[in-house]
Design an enzyme around this catalytic site. Structure first.
Site, short mmCIF file in Angstrom:
data_model
loop_
_atom_site.label_atom_id
_atom_site.label_comp_id
_atom_site.label_asym_id
_atom_site.label_seq_id
_atom_site.Cartn_x
_atom_site.Cartn_y
_atom_site.Cartn_z
N SER A 15 2.11 -1.69 -1.85
CA SER A 15 1.59 -1.97 -0.68
C SER A 15 2.48 -1.23 0.64
O SER A 15 2.14 -0.92 2.07
CB SER A 15 1.43 -3.22 -0.26
OG SER A 15 0.69 -3.47 -1.67
N THR A 16 3.96 -1.36 0.42
CA THR A 16 4.93 -1.49 1.67
C THR A 16 5.65 -0.52 1.54
O THR A 16 6.36 0.08 -0.03
CB THR A 16 5.74 -2.99 2.07
OG1 THR A 16 6.15 -3.25 0.98
CG2 THR A 16 4.52 -3.94 1.85
#
Length: 200
Positions: A15-16
Site C-alpha cells: 500500500s505504501t
C-alpha cells in the site's frame, strides 16, 4: 511444437512506498512462481481502481494458468469484488490460488478450494463491516457524551494548539491532528492564526 505448460502468475501489492514486498515475493517464489511471472504494485491501495501491475498479471493469464496471491486482501476490499473476480478467472479457464487463507493454501480451480474461498471472502468482508460499525459507534458515543456535558465546546489552550502545530510541521497530517483534538481542520487552522505572536 512443445507441450503447453500451465503457468503460475504471481501478484504482490504494498500500500505504501515504505512497505516492502520482499515477504510476499519470497512466498510467491516458494510457491513456484518464476521471476518472469511476478508482478508487484508499489504504493497502491486495494481500494484504488488503478493497479497497473495487477492488470498486467491478469492480462498475462492464459487458459490453464493460475494467479497466485499471498493473502485475500491483495485482491480488493469487498467480497462481491473478490467473488466476481474469481468467477471471471474461472470463466476464462484460469484459477486463483491464495497462499495464506484460513491457515492453508486455497486453489479455486478445485471445488473444495472454491467453497473455502467463498466462505473466507465473506468472513473478510464481515470483519471489515464490524470494524466500520465499531468506529461509527465509538464516534457516536463520544458525540453523545459531549452533549451530556451541557453541549459546551471543549476549550483548548494556546499551548495545546502550538503542540498541534508542531506535529503538523513535523509531517503529521493536519486532518489527523485536528481529529485527535476533536475539532475540524478549519477550526485548527483558525486557532493557529489566532495564536499570540510569541515563539510558536
Amino acid at each position: 511444437m512443445g507441450v503447453d505448460v500451465s503457468k503460475l502468475i504471481g501478484y504482490a501489492r504494498v500500500s505504501t512506498r515504505h512497505q516492502d514486498a520482499d515477504r510476499q515475493v519470497h512466498d510467491l517464489r516458494t510457491a513456484g512462481v518464476r521471476n518472469d511471472d511476478l508482478y508487484v504494485d508499489h504504493g497502491v491501495s486495494g481500494a484504488r481502481a488503478s493497479r497497473p501491475q495487477f492488470d498486467k498479471a491478469v492480462a498475462a493469464l492464459e487458459i490453464g494458468d493460475t494467479l497466485v496471491i499471498t493473502t485475500l486482501d491483495r485482491l480488493g476490499r469487498s467480497t462481491q469484488n473478490m467473488l466476481a473476480f474469481a468467477e471471471a478467472l474461472r470463466s476464462r479457464g484460469a484459477g486463483l490460488r491464495v497462499l495464506n487463507l484460513g491457515g492453508g493454501d486455497v486453489d479455486t480451480s478445485t471445488p473444495m478450494g472454491s467453497m473455502v474461498f467463498t466462505v473466507m471472502a465473506a468472513l473478510a468482508q464481515m470483519e471489515l463491516e464490524i470494524k466500520r460499525e465499531r468506529i461509527t459507534d465509538s464516534v457516536a458515543k463520544r458525540r453523545a457524551a459531549g452533549k451530556d456535558l451541557g453541549g459546551r465546546r471543549q476549550t483548548f489552550t494556546d499551548s495545546q494548539i502550538r503542540n498541534a502545530l508542531r506535529l503538523i510541521e513535523g509531517g503529521e497530517p493536519a486532518t489527523q491532528v485536528a481529529r485527535d483534538l476533536g475539532m475540524s481542520r478549519a477550526t485548527l487552522y483558525r486557532r493557529t492564526r489566532e495564536l499570540p505572536m510569541s515563539i510558536v
